[in-house]
Design an enzyme around this catalytic site. Structure first.
Site, PDB file in Angstrom:
ATOM      1  N   SER A 199      -9.864  -1.249   6.718  1.00  0.00           N
ATOM      2  CA  SER A 199      -9.427  -0.715   5.422  1.00  0.00           C
ATOM      3  C   SER A 199      -8.538  -2.028   4.872  1.00  0.00           C
ATOM      4  O   SER A 199      -8.031  -1.811   3.884  1.00  0.00           O
ATOM      5  CB  SER A 199      -8.368   0.402   5.642  1.00  0.00           C
ATOM      6  OG  SER A 199      -9.191   1.631   5.702  1.00  0.00           O
ATOM      7  N   LYS A 201       0.904  -1.076  -0.008  1.00  0.00           N
ATOM      8  CA  LYS A 201      -0.058  -0.015  -0.145  1.00  0.00           C
ATOM      9  C   LYS A 201       0.842   1.219   0.089  1.00  0.00           C
ATOM     10  O   LYS A 201       1.975   1.294   0.768  1.00  0.00           O
ATOM     11  CB  LYS A 201      -0.806   0.062   1.368  1.00  0.00           C
ATOM     12  CG  LYS A 201      -2.220   0.995   1.175  1.00  0.00           C
ATOM     13  CD  LYS A 201      -2.716   0.810   2.576  1.00  0.00           C
ATOM     14  CE  LYS A 201      -4.101   1.878   2.732  1.00  0.00           C
ATOM     15  NZ  LYS A 201      -4.785   1.743   3.650  1.00  0.00           N
ATOM     16  N   SER A 206      -9.849   1.427   2.575  1.00  0.00           N
ATOM     17  CA  SER A 206      -9.096   2.171   1.738  1.00  0.00           C
ATOM     18  C   SER A 206      -7.860   1.375   1.088  1.00  0.00           C
ATOM     19  O   SER A 206      -7.369   2.061   0.009  1.00  0.00           O
ATOM     20  CB  SER A 206      -8.261   3.319   2.668  1.00  0.00           C
ATOM     21  OG  SER A 206      -7.551   2.826   3.682  1.00  0.00           O
TER      22      SER A 206
END
Lengths: 111, 475
Positions: free
Chosen positions: B178, B79, B154
């Site tokens: 997330s 990420k 997310s």
């Protein structure tokens, strides 16, 4: 918008208006356009209305919990270790001069 | 259903035993990226050259008979809120565009040491604020299983990268769901470890008392291996637990006989019927495997959303004060320092980030602190106490991960609260600091995957993974 729930406690006077939101924006160092200010006031007010669901809880005897685990402050031996490479750090800064971050004047201007 | 790509364990074994090479495995993944990344947009950056060089080094080490790590040659995506030295790290925000961190996050160092090949930095909701990856400054990520729908968020890019076969596994961060929610929406296993079990050093902070890094994988065994690699104490993170990394691979075959599985009788409503049907099927599967289902009450669960959406923005408003145009990222010039701060932040942050900074600043400001932030911290305590009471009578709790399957783009962007409701089942774990994971368990509406969430107390990862493995065997 639904009519705000008017509590009997002191929160009844805390319905958001543009002036409060503009002040919060100043505190947060954000500049909002007039349109952004209108939308932000409406959206934040809606959220705060929803968040009033916790007002019905009796929290008087509850201790606040700022973080999940009973952590203590951590100390370690004061041993010299290499820090970040100064050139590498300054190379990605927006502006640098004489091995330091360069910023605009901090005094001599009035907001 | 989710296409079955090779597992991390199989790839690592085949490379170690010479059945394939790290370079060949990487090229297979890169070719899938070439074929579909234009459509999916899982990545902010694909580090093709660095990855090929790393794979060649792994292959040379194996040819020379040198010992290699447990992830040697396994392509992994990160990420884009985890610092990678000299490699751009953006948090999908214009304010950090082009910034190259001068250090690696601890998890990045651990992956390198284990021999993993980093294939790229994945897209996210800006600063991890969102549940659909529609808040990225660089455009949304599409769900590889249905490109008209979101991958969740997310960590949507990390989920999409694994679901599309661009990487064998990925790391995400989970502040309120997330990792688990995009794992559920993309048909993957996703783990939110106990707070403090995985180092946050080098993870760009959103809400420091809630953030935790964890893996996305196709299988529970792969997730166990990733946890063993990235877990454990880190002296560079003052909230890191003293515990060593958990050894989870060895517990997966132990079954669930005798375990007590909690069913929440006062669960927040609003889930799709197909999602609830899969949850019931999960209870039945665990009972068939020898576990007992017991009713538990979590009366404060319904207040989790309010507590979270006051605590997380409050912490975010403080953490994001550092983006001021001085030390890193973009700067918008202005005649004096305060004007430069405001000009930079106003141009650099997107709408959702501004909304949360405003909400957090308000909740912390003089006159409102006690009524909002202070109250939220007390509700947080109630939620932790509820879980403590529940875990007196059960070992894990099962809930849906997400109330719905993957939803279409634009479905929830007009109403921030509607988007926040996606997180109703995942948020309480973060507030309590506990462990949780999402396991794919069949399909719901439109044939899209449904995730079942296994919740466990702090450091309950062993039991949690046993239950997850049993669900995987039954699915």
């Amino acid at each position: 918008m639904t009519e705000p729930v008017r509590d009997t406690d002191s929160r009844a006077d805390r319905v958001l208006d543009d002036a409060v939101v503009a002040k919060v924006a100043r505190l947060a160092r954000l500049t909002l356009t007039p349109d952004e200010l209108t939308v932000m006031t409406e959206q934040l007010s809606g959220m705060l209305e929803h968040f009033r669901d916790i007002d019905k809880l009796d929290l008087s005897a509850v201790a606040p919990m700022a973080q999940p685990l009973p952590l203590k402050n951590v100390m370690r031996d004061d041993v010299v270790q290499p820090g970040l490479d100064r050139d590498e750090v300054l190379a990605v800064a927006p502006a640098a001069e004489d091995q330091r971050f360069r910023v605009p004047p901090t005094i001599g201007f009035v907001e | 259903m989710v296409p079955r790509f090779a597992s991390v364990l199989d790839i690592a074994r085949d490379i170690r035993e010479g059945a394939t090479s790290a370079t060949r495995v990487l090229e297979e993944h890169l070719s899938r990226i070439d074929a579909r990344e234009g459509e999916i947009h899982a990545f902010n950056l694909v580090t093709r050259d660095e990855a090929l060089a790393s794979a060649a080094r792994i292959d040379a080490d194996i040819a020379a008979g040198k010992p290699v790590g447990p992830l040697a040659g396994v392509p992994i995506a990160l990420k884009d809120n985890m610092c990678t030295r000299g490699v751009p790290t953006t948090c999908s925000s214009k304010i950090l565009e082009g910034w190259k961190p001068p250090y690696n996050a601890t998890v990045v160092t651990k992956l390198h040491d284990a021999g993993a090949i980093v294939v790229g930095k994945t897209n996210l909701d800006e600063f991890a604020m969102g549940s659909s990856t529609e808040n990225s400054a660089f455009g949304p990520t599409r769900n590889p299983l249905d490109t008209s729908r979101v991958p969740g968020g997310s960590s949507g890019g990390s989920a999409a990268a694994v679901a599309a076969g661009f990487a064998a596994a990925s790391l995400g961060s989970d502040t309120g769901g997330s990792i688990r929610q995009p794992a559920a929406l993309c048909g993957l296993v996703g783990v939110k470890p106990t707070y403090g079990l995985v180092s946050r050093q080098g993870l760009i902070a959103f809400a420091s008392s809630l953030d935790q890094i964890g893996p996305f994988t196709h299988t529970v065994a792969d997730a166990a291996l990733l946890m063993e690699v990235i877990g454990g104490h880190d002296p560079l993170d003052s909230t890191s637990l003293p515990n060593a990394a958990p050894q989870l691979g060895v517990v997966l075959d132990r079954g669930v006989e005798g375990l007590r599985i909690g069913r929440v009788v006062d669960m927040p409503s609003g889930s799709e019927p197909e999602v609830l049907a899969r949850l019931e099927a999960a209870f039945a599967a665990l009972e068939a495997a020898g576990a007992t289902v017991v009713d538990v009450r979590l009366p404060s669960l319904e207040y989790g959303l309010t507590a979270y959406y006051l605590v997380a923005p409050a912490e975010a408003s403080s953490n994001l004060a550092r983006y001021d145009g001085v030390r890193y990222g973009m700067r918008v010039d202005a005649p004096d320092l305060n004007a430069m701060y405001a000009a930079t932040r106003s141009a650099g942050f997107g709408a959702e980030v501004k909304r949360r900074i405003m909400l957090g600043t308000y909740a912390l400001s003089a006159g409102y602190y006690d009524a909002y932030y202070g109250k939220a911290l007390k509700v947080r305590r109630l939620i932790a106490d509820d879980f403590a009471a529940a875990y007196g009578s059960c070992d894990v709790v099962l809930t849906p991960t997400s109330p719905t399957v993957a939803f279409p783009f634009g479905d929830k962007t007009a109403d921030p609260l509607a988007m926040y409701l996606c997180d109703v089942f995942t948020i309480p774990t973060n507030l309590a600091g506990h462990a949780a994971m999402s396991v794919p368990f069949g399909t719901g509406a439109h044939g899209l995957p449904v995730g079942v969430q296994v919740l466990a107390p702090a450091l309950g990862e062993e039991t949690m993974f046993r239950v997850a493995a049993a669900l995987e065997r039954a699915s």
